[in-house]
Design a protein around this motif. Sequence first.
Motif, short mmCIF file in Angstrom:
data_model
loop_
_atom_site.label_atom_id
_atom_site.label_comp_id
_atom_site.label_asym_id
_atom_site.label_seq_id
_atom_site.Cartn_x
_atom_site.Cartn_y
_atom_site.Cartn_z
N SER A 188 5.37 12.32 -12.93
CA SER A 188 5.05 12.57 -11.62
C SER A 188 3.87 11.38 -10.97
O SER A 188 4.14 10.85 -10.00
N GLU A 189 2.89 11.17 -11.72
CA GLU A 189 2.30 9.91 -11.57
C GLU A 189 2.67 8.56 -11.44
O GLU A 189 2.38 7.86 -10.43
N MET A 190 3.60 8.25 -12.29
CA MET A 190 4.31 7.15 -12.33
C MET A 190 5.61 7.09 -11.25
O MET A 190 5.42 5.98 -10.51
N LEU A 191 6.02 8.35 -10.71
CA LEU A 191 6.97 8.07 -9.55
C LEU A 191 5.91 7.95 -8.26
O LEU A 191 6.61 7.22 -7.57
N ALA A 192 4.87 8.67 -8.26
CA ALA A 192 3.85 8.34 -6.87
C ALA A 192 3.62 7.02 -6.90
O ALA A 192 3.49 6.57 -6.00
N ALA A 193 3.18 6.45 -7.92
CA ALA A 193 3.04 4.84 -7.94
C ALA A 193 4.03 3.91 -7.56
O ALA A 193 3.99 3.00 -6.87
N THR A 194 5.19 4.25 -8.10
CA THR A 194 6.41 3.46 -7.87
C THR A 194 6.59 3.73 -6.43
O THR A 194 7.09 2.60 -5.49
N LEU A 195 6.77 4.85 -5.72
CA LEU A 195 6.88 5.04 -4.46
C LEU A 195 6.12 4.32 -3.52
O LEU A 195 6.34 3.68 -2.35
N LYS A 196 4.85 4.18 -3.93
CA LYS A 196 3.78 3.55 -3.08
C LYS A 196 4.01 2.04 -2.86
O LYS A 196 3.90 1.57 -1.90
N TYR A 197 4.95 1.48 -4.01
CA TYR A 197 5.01 -0.04 -3.73
C TYR A 197 6.72 -0.36 -4.01
O TYR A 197 6.91 -1.39 -4.42
N SER A 198 7.21 0.41 -2.97
CA SER A 198 8.73 0.26 -3.19
C SER A 198 9.31 0.49 -1.88
O SER A 198 8.83 1.17 -1.00
N SER A 199 10.58 -0.04 -1.54
CA SER A 199 11.43 0.39 -0.40
C SER A 199 12.66 0.64 -0.79
O SER A 199 13.33 -0.38 -1.65
N LEU A 200 13.40 1.45 0.17
CA LEU A 200 14.77 1.49 0.07
C LEU A 200 15.46 0.88 1.41
O LEU A 200 16.50 1.52 1.64
N LYS A 201 14.79 0.25 2.25
CA LYS A 201 15.44 -0.19 3.47
C LYS A 201 16.66 -0.84 3.51
O LYS A 201 17.41 -0.80 4.16
N LYS A 202 17.20 -1.56 2.02
CA LYS A 202 18.17 -2.44 2.04
C LYS A 202 19.64 -1.39 2.17
O LYS A 202 20.53 -1.69 2.32
#
Length: 277
Positions: free
Chosen positions: A114-128
């Motif tokens: 869950s901690e890893m997921l929160a960090a990944t979501l913070k620095y990612s984007s699915l706009k494409k």
Amino acid sequence: MLQTALYHYLRKECDTVTAAYATLQEAPGDADAIHAMRVGVKKLKAFFSLVKQLPDYSFGSGKHLRTARLIQSIGGASRDAHLQEKNLRRYEKKVSWRFSVAHLLLQNKAATASEMLAATLKYSSLKKLDSLPEQFKEAIADTDPKAATAALISYLEAQHKKITVPASRAHHTVWHEVRKEVKALYYQLNILEQVLPAVFTENLATPTRKAGELLGQWHDTSVLLLFVKATVAQLKKEKVTLPVNAQQLIQLLQMDMKEQLAQCAWQVKELKAVAGF
């Protein structure tokens, strides 16, 4: 009609994944959003494996799905830990014993994921992903529907033929591959249910779904058994004395897994016997 059906399916699954992503940004531990993300990405993978068979197909999807796959993988680790703990509690009732150390390990695994997921979501984007369906629609606009349909039918026949019943003593990884093949075929049949003749969808969908469900039950038991055995082995290595319930738990899981594999083998044989394939 084929191009339209493919486009609408892709649009729906991209929307599902991006909606789940938006929910996870607000609540990284949302179990329903994690599940939606996980299933959605698997469906997208099955979709692009299928459409890759279209004549003169040259649309690259990998760069669009890379981030979604990463999020799916991390989120899946958290969900798997929760499901394992739920499954473990069910078996503990049968042996009247709580494997406290196993619960602690699973809870720590879920928290870390869950901690890893929160960090990944913070620095990612699915706009494409939002523009992916339109780009795909344009890329297949000139595809010959008749030739494309024939290619997809040929591919489904090959995928159906590829599925086999492993030997009785086959390693669990072999059965896991069968599970992935069955699930992908089921997704692909759903993608084309409005396009292909009934023999390729209605007749095959039910045994494929049943095989997938049984293989899923076996997979859950198999994964839990491997985890329990590994935990017990580590505790023994650390000189921790375990009650007889630990061995009873392992034996119960082994017995259930054996019965589930027998059911899986029978259902996969039924799937293979579908007329016309």
